[in-house]
Design an enzyme around this catalytic site. Structure first.
Site, PDB file in Angstrom:
ATOM      1  CB  THR A  22     -21.882 -13.588   8.713  1.00 46.26           C
ATOM      2  OG1 THR A  22     -20.682 -14.221   8.254  1.00 46.26           O
ATOM      3  CG2 THR A  22     -22.086 -12.297   7.933  1.00 46.26           C
ATOM      4  CG  PHE A  45     -26.485 -11.435   7.435  1.00 45.83           C
ATOM      5  CD1 PHE A  45     -26.150 -11.483   6.094  1.00 45.83           C
ATOM      6  CD2 PHE A  45     -26.154 -12.510   8.238  1.00 45.83           C
ATOM      7  CE1 PHE A  45     -25.500 -12.586   5.569  1.00 45.83           C
ATOM      8  CE2 PHE A  45     -25.502 -13.627   7.722  1.00 45.83           C
ATOM      9  CZ  PHE A  45     -25.173 -13.655   6.388  1.00 45.83           C
TER      10      PHE A  45
END
Length: 190
Positions: free
Chosen positions: A179, A181
């Site tokens: 992921t 961020f």
């Protein structure tokens, strides 16, 4: 914000032990003060209200794609993106000590995490996937609920934090699951 603390205070969506908190610690260091927020929009509010100097929001995942609610929350602020952190996401199946995989009827987690573990649910059709507000929050709910038939998909750190057993590791559909961020800062802190 703690006035005696001179360093940054980083807001994130989720509860202590969430992947977003891990991303904040990756960027700012292990000793950073973090501020858990219930919703993505609450991260920007915490910065605007001066309770946090920075925020960390997940914006894209290799399996689930864009995190639309987080991107929408960013658009609603005047905050500036000052960096990004890309973290591997390794989902664990957590449950109360003594629980068994074959006894689980329901597994709770954030909707994005559930979407990253579709193969697990296909392999275990008797287990219902139920969305809640956060991965670490799911672990806390399992810990507090006392029900051996309920598990959570969450970071391994959440198992330690909430006293849960790890029934399985690497539930994500692909080993390269990660992921992105964004690290944001409020205009007042630029």
């Amino acid at each position: 914000m703690n006035p005696a603390k001179k360093g940054p205070v980083v807001a994130f969506q989720g509860e202590p032990g969430a992947y977003s908190e891990e991303a904040a610690r990756t960027w700012f260091g292990e000793d950073v003060e973090t501020l858990p927020c219930r919703e993505f929009r609450d991260v920007g509010k915490a910065i605007a209200e001066g309770r946090a100097t920075h925020g960390v929001l997940p914006v894209e995942n290799t399996l689930a794609g864009s995190v639309g609610q987080a991107l929408d929350a960013l658009l609603e602020t005047n905050d500036r993106i000052v960096g990004e952190v890309v973290r591997p996401i390794r989902h664990c199946l957590l449950a109360l000590p003594g629980a068994k995989l074959e006894g689980l009827q329901k597994v709770i987690s954030h909707p994005v995490a559930l979407a990253q573990c579709l193969r697990f649910f296909a392999d275990h059709p008797g287990i219902a996937a139920v969305a809640v507000h956060d991965t670490a929050g799911a672990a806390r709910l399992v810990s507090e609920g006392g029900d051996l038939s309920v598990g959570a998909i969450a970071p391994e750190a959440a198992a330690k934090r909430y006293g849960l057993a790890v029934l399985g590791r690497d539930l994500q559909d692909r080993p390269d699951n990660s992921t992105r961020f964004y690290v944001e800062i409020g205009r007042a802190h630029v």
